[in-house]
Structures are given as structure tokens and as C-alpha cells.
Design a protein around this motif. Structure first.
Motif, short mmCIF file in Angstrom:
data_model
loop_
_atom_site.label_atom_id
_atom_site.label_comp_id
_atom_site.label_asym_id
_atom_site.label_seq_id
_atom_site.Cartn_x
_atom_site.Cartn_y
_atom_site.Cartn_z
N ARG A 76 59.57 62.29 33.61
CA ARG A 76 59.97 63.70 33.56
C ARG A 76 61.42 63.83 33.12
NH1 ARG A 76 56.79 67.09 38.20
NH2 ARG A 76 54.81 65.98 38.04
N GLY A 77 62.27 62.97 33.65
CA GLY A 77 63.67 62.96 33.25
C GLY A 77 64.54 64.01 33.90
N THR A 78 63.93 65.13 34.24
CA THR A 78 64.68 66.25 34.82
C THR A 78 63.71 67.23 35.45
OG1 THR A 78 66.24 68.06 34.34
CG2 THR A 78 64.64 67.53 32.64
N SER A 79 64.19 68.03 36.38
CA SER A 79 63.41 69.18 36.85
C SER A 79 63.45 70.27 35.78
CB SER A 79 63.98 69.72 38.16
OG SER A 79 63.88 68.75 39.19
N VAL A 80 62.40 71.06 35.72
CA VAL A 80 62.31 72.13 34.73
C VAL A 80 62.24 73.46 35.47
CG1 VAL A 80 61.08 73.00 32.71
CG2 VAL A 80 61.04 70.54 33.22
N TYR A 81 63.09 74.40 35.04
CA TYR A 81 63.23 75.67 35.77
C TYR A 81 62.67 76.82 34.93
CZ TYR A 81 66.10 73.02 38.96
OH TYR A 81 66.53 72.08 39.87
N PHE A 82 61.49 77.28 35.31
CA PHE A 82 60.87 78.43 34.66
C PHE A 82 61.14 79.68 35.50
CE2 PHE A 82 57.66 75.19 32.97
CZ PHE A 82 58.32 75.10 31.75
N PRO A 83 60.97 80.87 34.92
CA PRO A 83 61.25 82.10 35.68
C PRO A 83 60.44 82.24 36.96
CG PRO A 83 61.05 82.60 33.33
CD PRO A 83 60.64 81.16 33.51
N HIS A 84 59.19 81.73 36.95
CA HIS A 84 58.30 81.96 38.07
C HIS A 84 58.05 80.72 38.93
CE1 HIS A 84 55.99 80.27 34.86
NE2 HIS A 84 54.93 80.12 35.61
N ASN A 140 82.36 82.31 28.42
CA ASN A 140 81.71 83.19 29.38
C ASN A 140 80.47 83.79 28.72
OD1 ASN A 140 81.15 84.70 31.62
ND2 ASN A 140 82.67 86.28 31.20
N LEU A 141 79.33 83.13 28.95
CA LEU A 141 78.10 83.53 28.29
C LEU A 141 77.01 83.83 29.32
CD1 LEU A 141 78.08 80.87 25.44
CD2 LEU A 141 78.50 83.31 25.19
N PRO A 142 76.69 85.10 29.52
CA PRO A 142 75.62 85.43 30.47
C PRO A 142 74.28 84.96 29.94
CG PRO A 142 76.29 87.38 29.24
CD PRO A 142 77.26 86.29 28.85
N GLU A 143 73.37 84.69 30.85
CA GLU A 143 72.01 84.29 30.48
C GLU A 143 71.02 85.30 31.03
OE1 GLU A 143 71.44 80.38 31.95
OE2 GLU A 143 72.82 79.44 30.51
N ALA A 144 69.82 85.25 30.49
CA ALA A 144 68.78 86.18 30.94
C ALA A 144 68.15 85.68 32.23
CB ALA A 144 67.71 86.32 29.86
N LYS A 145 68.04 86.58 33.20
CA LYS A 145 67.32 86.28 34.43
C LYS A 145 66.05 87.12 34.45
CE LYS A 145 67.72 86.19 39.48
NZ LYS A 145 68.61 86.43 40.64
N VAL A 146 64.93 86.45 34.48
CA VAL A 146 63.64 87.14 34.44
C VAL A 146 63.14 87.33 35.87
CG1 VAL A 146 61.27 87.07 33.59
CG2 VAL A 146 63.12 86.08 32.22
N LYS A 147 62.96 88.58 36.26
CA LYS A 147 62.43 88.89 37.59
C LYS A 147 60.92 89.07 37.48
CE LYS A 147 66.68 91.00 39.35
NZ LYS A 147 67.28 92.17 40.02
N VAL A 148 60.20 88.11 38.09
CA VAL A 148 58.74 88.08 37.97
C VAL A 148 58.11 88.55 39.28
CG1 VAL A 148 56.74 86.60 37.54
CG2 VAL A 148 58.87 86.18 36.33
N ASN A 149 57.11 89.40 39.14
CA ASN A 149 56.33 89.83 40.31
C ASN A 149 55.48 88.66 40.78
OD1 ASN A 149 54.01 90.95 41.86
ND2 ASN A 149 54.94 92.91 41.33
N ARG A 150 55.72 88.21 42.02
CA ARG A 150 55.05 87.02 42.53
C ARG A 150 53.54 87.20 42.64
NH1 ARG A 150 58.20 82.60 41.95
NH2 ARG A 150 60.37 83.10 42.48
N GLU A 151 53.09 88.43 42.82
CA GLU A 151 51.66 88.67 43.02
C GLU A 151 50.92 88.74 41.69
OE1 GLU A 151 51.15 92.09 45.44
OE2 GLU A 151 52.10 91.19 47.22
N THR A 152 51.50 89.45 40.72
CA THR A 152 50.81 89.67 39.45
C THR A 152 51.25 88.72 38.35
OG1 THR A 152 52.45 91.29 38.66
CG2 THR A 152 50.63 92.11 40.02
N GLY A 153 52.44 88.12 38.50
CA GLY A 153 52.97 87.26 37.45
C GLY A 153 53.59 88.03 36.31
N GLU A 154 53.58 89.37 36.39
CA GLU A 154 54.17 90.20 35.34
C GLU A 154 55.68 90.31 35.52
OE1 GLU A 154 52.58 91.59 32.66
OE2 GLU A 154 50.91 90.36 33.34
N VAL A 155 56.35 90.63 34.42
CA VAL A 155 57.81 90.75 34.43
C VAL A 155 58.21 92.13 34.92
CG1 VAL A 155 59.91 90.64 33.06
CG2 VAL A 155 58.01 89.12 32.52
N ASP A 156 58.99 92.19 36.00
CA ASP A 156 59.48 93.47 36.50
C ASP A 156 60.75 93.91 35.78
OD1 ASP A 156 57.44 93.78 38.33
OD2 ASP A 156 58.52 92.78 39.95
N ALA A 157 61.60 92.95 35.45
CA ALA A 157 62.87 93.27 34.78
C ALA A 157 63.46 92.01 34.18
CB ALA A 157 63.87 93.89 35.76
#
Length: 447
Positions: A9-17, A121-138
């Protein structure tokens, strides 16, 4: 078997959900996690600093560690902003430690900037995922707080300290290196900045490019309305960092000795570093031989493999964020947004939306047949009207259509009276086209 899987694997992988951990969760979130009020076996990098923030001594040793409090970035930031408030949950000794840490962090950061470190100073996108539906809230911008910087600062200090120790004792090691940018890439960036009427000095690139060169450029663009976009373009002009069995130094941090030491449960190179350090502490040739490349034949092989796995993970994380962005846009077709032009190409303009932190593409013809691309000045210009569209401009757009397979978001500029977008054009591929055939609309396209 667990070690071989971690190496693969080499590293942990961080997905939005979800997170795909390098090590089993029972380890990474259990006995390898510094939970409060529980004894943990650790490898300590202890550093001493004088009142000016200059490091005077460092050493590495094994220990038993007990955390007194679990701090959260946002809550800790409130404490730093208003330390006199009585509502904070920290005990007196914890508060005292935090105050000392924050004072030292500021001195450390200033010292690192003085030596030439590049602080983008570079902001990144934070995806807020609905845990129940898996859809993107914001999809929102991540805010980089002083508490984030504090942790970064002390991690950098620890990474440098352990590298200096191993370099001093001429031990085999794995390094995190970052080579200087190619002069041509730096020149392209200066040409873009000059096209935006920024005062950048051509002589800055006459001699060897140093971190101080990039600091001068950052100071020249910090007051520009397009500063954030230019920070991103400046980053794109630099090379990618990687792992190496040779110390090739770290350009971005202006560091002559650097590694990754602080995350052995989520990055395999850090795990190798820990093993090599322990072998040196124990003066054990057997441990050093077993640790050198871990399950690989050599440190060189391990460094190359870990660099490749890191790129795979980063690409997967970015692509999934892009998928989420496209799906979010698909649910908000016809919405009007203000945005910032972050890229210009002969085919049109990339626009980053202000409220929803996503970017889309406005094809050149959408601005009107009058507009053409000016390569020298790097902008779009109306031949009859003389109107100019350039990086950093604020524009009003409408989310017009998406293509989920090609990960495209098309925007419509709002000129005069807003117009309704054309009906959503759906593609009915049985499966997505091969990756090399995709026409990704990303800022990399205008490099």
C-alpha cells in the motif's frame, strides 16, 4: 504478512467518505494511537530551543508516553485567540504547555522563513458527505489555522533533527527530497505574473534559483487580487518532492537534511525511518540489515516504490474529489455563482466558484465570437470591445452542464440578462473512456 501488505500500500489513502489505512485499523486507531490517559510505546525526538527559538540540542530515544489531553484544531485555535476565557476545557498544566508551545511555534516559523522556506497558502476542497446516503452535502474551502501551522512547524523540526542525527553518524537512511525548479518553468511563471502587470524582476532568474528567489516572488504577488491563483501557479512551477536513499536536500523547506519521521502508522517511509533509528539506538547490525529496505531489497528500491505509491494515492484522492465535485454540480444545474478566473487557455477559461469550492470551464465561444486568446499577455480579449478577461478577474457564471464520465463541469458566463443553460447533455457510455483519452478540465492544462 501485515508488513508486506503495508509495503504494497505504501501509504494510507484519504477519501472524502472513508480512509483506506496502511495498517489494520485495530493498530492505527488502537494501540498505535496516542489516546489520552493511556500508556503508549513511542520513539521520541526531543529538542531544546533557546529563548530566540534557535534549536540548541536534540536526541532520539524510546519511551513510554502518556497523553494528558486530546486537542482538536478548531477548539485549540479558540484558546489561542482568547486565552483569558474561562470556558476552555484545558487543565492548568495543559494550558501552560500550550502557551509555551504557541510562543515557540511563532519563533520557529519566523526563523524558518528567514532561512528561505517557501510558505504557500493554498486552501483545499473539503467534501462534506452525507454518511447515510453517500451524497455530497457541500464542498467548502479548508481553512488553514495557526494550530495547523503549529503542528506542521514542530513536525518539520523533528523531521530535520532525526535526519541530522543519522547524517552526522553516517548511517544509511531514507530522505524526503525536493529538487530546485527548472529555470524554464520558473520563467513561464514570471511571464504570467508580468502579463498580470505585477512588478517582478527579470534578474531574479539570472543566477541559480534558490528558495530566497521564490520568497521574493511571493512578496511581489501577495497584494495582488490574483494572489491565491498565483500561489497555485508558483507551486505548479516547482518539482514534486519524492523519497530517496540519497540526501538531495529539500528546496521548498530550504532544508539541508529532511525526512518523514512523524507518521509511521500511515506512511511506510516513516516506518523505515523508525526502524533505522531504532537499529542505530540499539547499535544492532542485525536490526539495521532487516530495517534497511524493510521488505524490499534496498533503501533505493523502497524509496522508488514509496514515491510511486504516494503518487497513486494522491491521484486517487484528487480524482475522487473531482468526481464528487461533478456530482455536486450535476445536482445544482442552472444555479448562478460568482467566481474567480484561475486559468486561461486558447480554448477558454477555468473559473473557481466562490461558495461551492469547485471549478469549471467556460469555453471560449461562450464569451462571444469577439473574444480571442492573447498568448503573449495570457488573457482573452474582445477584438471590437477591447474587454479583457484575465487570471484573477471576478465573473458571474451559471452551472450549465456536466459530463460525469469525462469529469467535466461546463459553466456559462452571465453577460447582461442571465440566460438559462441548455438542457443537460448526458453521455450514455457503457463504461468510461480509457484514462489517457479523457480531456480533464483541470488547472494543470494551462501549464
Amino acid at each position: 504478512a501485515m508488513d508486506r501488505e503495508a509495503y504494497e500500500r505504501g501509504t494510507s489513502v484519504y477519501f472524502p467518505h472513508r480512509v483506506l489505512p496502511m495498517l489494520p485499523e485495530r493498530l492505527s486507531n488502537g494501540i498505535c494511537s496516542l489516546n489520552p490517559n493511556e500508556d503508549r510505546l513511542v520513539l521520541v525526538c526531543e529538542m531544546e530551543f533557546d529563548p530566540t527559538g534557535r534549536k540548541t540540542r536534540h536526541r532520539v530515544y524510546e519511551a513510554v508516553f502518556r497523553s494528558h489531553h486530546r486537542c482538536v484544531y478548531e477548539t485549540l485555535q479558540q484558546f489561542f485567540d482568547r486565552p483569558s476565557d474561562t470556558g476552555h476545557e484545558y487543565a492548568p498544566k495543559v494550558r501552560e504547555s500550550l502557551e509555551i508551545l504557541f510562543d515557540l511555534y511563532k519563533k520557529q516559523h519566523q526563523a524558518r522563513i528567514r532561512r528561505g522556506a517557501i510558505d504557500l497558502n493554498l486552501p483545499e476542497a473539503k467534501v462534506k458527505v452525507n454518511r447515510e446516503t453517500g451524497e455530497v452535502d457541500a464542498i467548502v474551502r479548508t481553512e488553514r489555522l495557526d494550530t495547523h501551522r503549529l503542528i506542521e512547524e514542530f513536525m518539520i523540526a523533528a523531521n530535520e533533527a532525526v535526519t541530522e542525527i543519522m547524517e552526522e553518524h553516517k548511517q544509511a537512511f531514507i530522505f524526503r527530497v525536493h529538487e530546485p525548479p527548472e529555470p524554464e518553468a520558473a520563467q513561464r511563471f514570471l511571464d504570467t505574473a508580468r502579463a498580470l502587470h505585477l512588478k517582478v524582476n527579470e534578474n531574479w532568474l539570472k543566477e541559480d534559483i534558490t528558495p530566497q528567489t521564490y520568497q521574493k516572488i511571493l512578496r511581489a504577488i501577495e497584494e495582488s487580487p490574483a494572489a491565491r491563483v498565483l500561489n497555485f501557479l508558483l507551486l505548479r512551477s516547482m518539482k514534486q518532492a519524492f523519497y530517496s536513499h540519497e540526501n538531495l536536500y529539500h528546496f521548498g523547506l530550504a532544508s539541508t537534511a529532511y525526512t518523514h519521521f512523524t507518521s509511521p502508522i500511515r506512511r511506510y517511509p516513516d516506518l523505515i525511518v523508525h526502524r533505522l533509528l531504532k537499529a542505530w539506538i540499539h547499535k544492532s547490525k542485525k536490526e539495521q540489515k532487516e530495517a534497511k529496505g524493510s521488505v524490499a531489497e534496498s533503501l533505493e528500491e523502497s524509496a522508488q516504490w514509496c514515491s510511486m505509491r504516494e503518487r497513486v494515492a494522491v491521484d486517487a484522492e484528487r480524482e475522487l474529489v473531482r468526481i464528487k465535485q461533478v456530482r455536486y454540480a450535476e445536482k445544482h444545474l442552472g444555479e448562478e455563482h460568482s467566481g474567480t478566473v484561475i486559468g486561461i487557455t486558447p480554448k477558454g477559461a477555468f473559473v473557481e466558484l466562490s461558495e461551492a469550492f469547485i471549478e469549471g470551464f467556460v469555453p471560449l465561444e461562450r464569451f462571444g465570437s469577439d473574444f480571442a486568446f492573447n498568448e503573449k499577455l495570457h488573457h482573452l480579449r474582445g477584438k471590437r470591445t477591447g474587454k479583457v478577461i484575465q487570471i484573477g478577474d471576478r465573473v458571474n457564471v451559471q452551472i450549465a452542464r456536466t459530463n460525469p464520465h469525462l469529469l467535466q463541469i461546463e459553466l456559462e458566463p452571465l453577460q447582461g440578462r442571465p440566460q438559462k443553460p441548455k438542457p443537460q447533455e448526458r453521455t450514455t457510455h457503457a463504461k468510461p473512456p480509457p484514462k489517457e483519452a479523457r480531456d480533464f478540465w483541470t488547472p494543470e492544462d494551462f501549464e
